[in-house]
Design a protein around this motif. Structure first.
Motif, PDB file in Angstrom:
ATOM      1  N   HIS A 289      41.013  43.014  42.632  1.00  0.00           N
ATOM      2  CA  HIS A 289      41.550  41.866  41.728  1.00  0.00           C
ATOM      3  C   HIS A 289      41.230  40.497  42.463  1.00  0.00           C
ATOM      4  CE1 HIS A 289      43.924  44.836  39.619  1.00  0.00           C
ATOM      5  NE2 HIS A 289      43.892  45.453  40.778  1.00  0.00           N
ATOM      6  N   LEU A 290      41.068  40.168  43.858  1.00  0.00           N
ATOM      7  CA  LEU A 290      40.917  39.169  44.236  1.00  0.00           C
ATOM      8  C   LEU A 290      39.717  38.999  45.395  1.00  0.00           C
ATOM      9  CD1 LEU A 290      44.443  38.255  45.353  1.00  0.00           C
ATOM     10  CD2 LEU A 290      43.541  37.178  43.513  1.00  0.00           C
ATOM     11  N   LYS A 291      39.175  37.589  45.417  1.00  0.00           N
ATOM     12  CA  LYS A 291      38.218  37.409  46.375  1.00  0.00           C
ATOM     13  C   LYS A 291      38.697  36.339  47.169  1.00  0.00           C
ATOM     14  CE  LYS A 291      34.447  39.049  43.502  1.00  0.00           C
ATOM     15  NZ  LYS A 291      34.968  38.581  42.259  1.00  0.00           N
ATOM     16  N   VAL A 292      38.120  35.992  48.460  1.00  0.00           N
ATOM     17  CA  VAL A 292      38.383  34.743  49.243  1.00  0.00           C
ATOM     18  C   VAL A 292      37.809  33.621  48.696  1.00  0.00           C
ATOM     19  CG1 VAL A 292      37.867  33.456  51.319  1.00  0.00           C
ATOM     20  CG2 VAL A 292      38.625  35.789  51.401  1.00  0.00           C
ATOM     21  N   GLY A 293      38.372  32.727  48.285  1.00  0.00           N
ATOM     22  CA  GLY A 293      38.079  31.442  47.516  1.00  0.00           C
ATOM     23  C   GLY A 293      38.187  31.301  46.191  1.00  0.00           C
ATOM     24  N   ASP A 294      38.995  32.340  45.553  1.00  0.00           N
ATOM     25  CA  ASP A 294      39.493  32.462  44.217  1.00  0.00           C
ATOM     26  C   ASP A 294      40.683  31.425  44.033  1.00  0.00           C
ATOM     27  OD1 ASP A 294      37.774  34.324  43.415  1.00  0.00           O
ATOM     28  OD2 ASP A 294      39.222  35.938  43.139  1.00  0.00           O
ATOM     29  N   GLN A 295      40.853  30.605  42.741  1.00  0.00           N
ATOM     30  CA  GLN A 295      41.915  29.884  42.497  1.00  0.00           C
ATOM     31  C   GLN A 295      42.878  30.615  41.915  1.00  0.00           C
ATOM     32  OE1 GLN A 295      42.445  26.558  43.171  1.00  0.00           O
ATOM     33  NE2 GLN A 295      40.790  26.429  44.667  1.00  0.00           N
ATOM     34  N   VAL A 296      44.161  30.810  42.219  1.00  0.00           N
ATOM     35  CA  VAL A 296      44.964  31.376  41.524  1.00  0.00           C
ATOM     36  C   VAL A 296      46.267  30.740  41.287  1.00  0.00           C
ATOM     37  CG1 VAL A 296      44.418  33.691  42.258  1.00  0.00           C
ATOM     38  CG2 VAL A 296      45.895  32.223  43.728  1.00  0.00           C
ATOM     39  N   GLU A 297      47.033  31.111  40.192  1.00  0.00           N
ATOM     40  CA  GLU A 297      48.339  30.644  40.053  1.00  0.00           C
ATOM     41  C   GLU A 297      49.488  31.481  40.352  1.00  0.00           C
ATOM     42  OE1 GLU A 297      51.162  28.429  36.081  1.00  0.00           O
ATOM     43  OE2 GLU A 297      49.555  29.892  35.923  1.00  0.00           O
ATOM     44  N   VAL A 298      50.096  30.867  41.244  1.00  0.00           N
ATOM     45  CA  VAL A 298      51.490  31.848  41.961  1.00  0.00           C
ATOM     46  C   VAL A 298      52.618  31.342  41.897  1.00  0.00           C
ATOM     47  CG1 VAL A 298      49.822  32.568  43.629  1.00  0.00           C
ATOM     48  CG2 VAL A 298      51.074  30.436  44.083  1.00  0.00           C
ATOM     49  N   LYS A 299      53.531  32.073  41.771  1.00  0.00           N
ATOM     50  CA  LYS A 299      55.031  31.784  41.695  1.00  0.00           C
ATOM     51  C   LYS A 299      55.658  31.933  43.070  1.00  0.00           C
ATOM     52  CE  LYS A 299      59.017  32.472  38.742  1.00  0.00           C
ATOM     53  NZ  LYS A 299      59.869  32.850  37.742  1.00  0.00           N
TER      54      LYS A 299
END
Length: 138
Positions: free
Chosen positions: A49-59
């Protein structure tokens, strides 16, 4: 930058562990997205689901007194959680509609009959293994 519970922020994944991902929120502030907060479905391997460097929106879901920040990716999405059907209004199955309502005495009589049938079957199978009643041994 003030980090408050309930706010949505953009961040960058800086590290991945087997229990979650660390997300930098800016100004050296880092929070943890637990593996259970990555997606709506079960996540066995967070690397899918994720990789280092990914831009994500978090709450932001919690801020501890010691400065630890709990984050969620799945709660940051705008889609509402799926609604469960109200259990009081489920459609009745075909066999439920046709079955007559039994009172206590009828249920008890049916239970006793079933119980006696089971006991007699059990006795029959046990006696045949022992050789039955009155079998003469030589």
């Amino acid at each position: 930058m003030s980090i408050e519970v309930g706010s949505k922020l953009q961040g960058k994944v800086t590290g991945i562990t087997n229990f979650g991902a660390f997300v930098e929120l800016g100004e050296g502030v880092t929070g943890l997205v637990h593996i259970s907060e990555v997606a709506d479905n079960y996540v066995k391997d967070i690397n899918e689901h994720l990789k280092v460097g990914d831009q994500v929106e978090v709450k932001v879901i919690n801020v501890e007194k010691d400065g630890k920040i709990g984050l969620s990716i799945r709660k940051a999405k705008d889609n509402p959680p799926p609604q469960r059907p109200n259990s009081n209004h489920r459609p009745r199955r075909q066999e439920e509609r046709r079955k007559p309502v039994e009172n206590f005495e009828q249920k008890m009589a049916r239970f006793l009959k079933d119980s006696e049938d089971r006991l007699s079957t059990l006795k029959r199978s046990t006696e045949s293994k022992r050789g039955g009643r009155g079998a003469k041994r030589g």
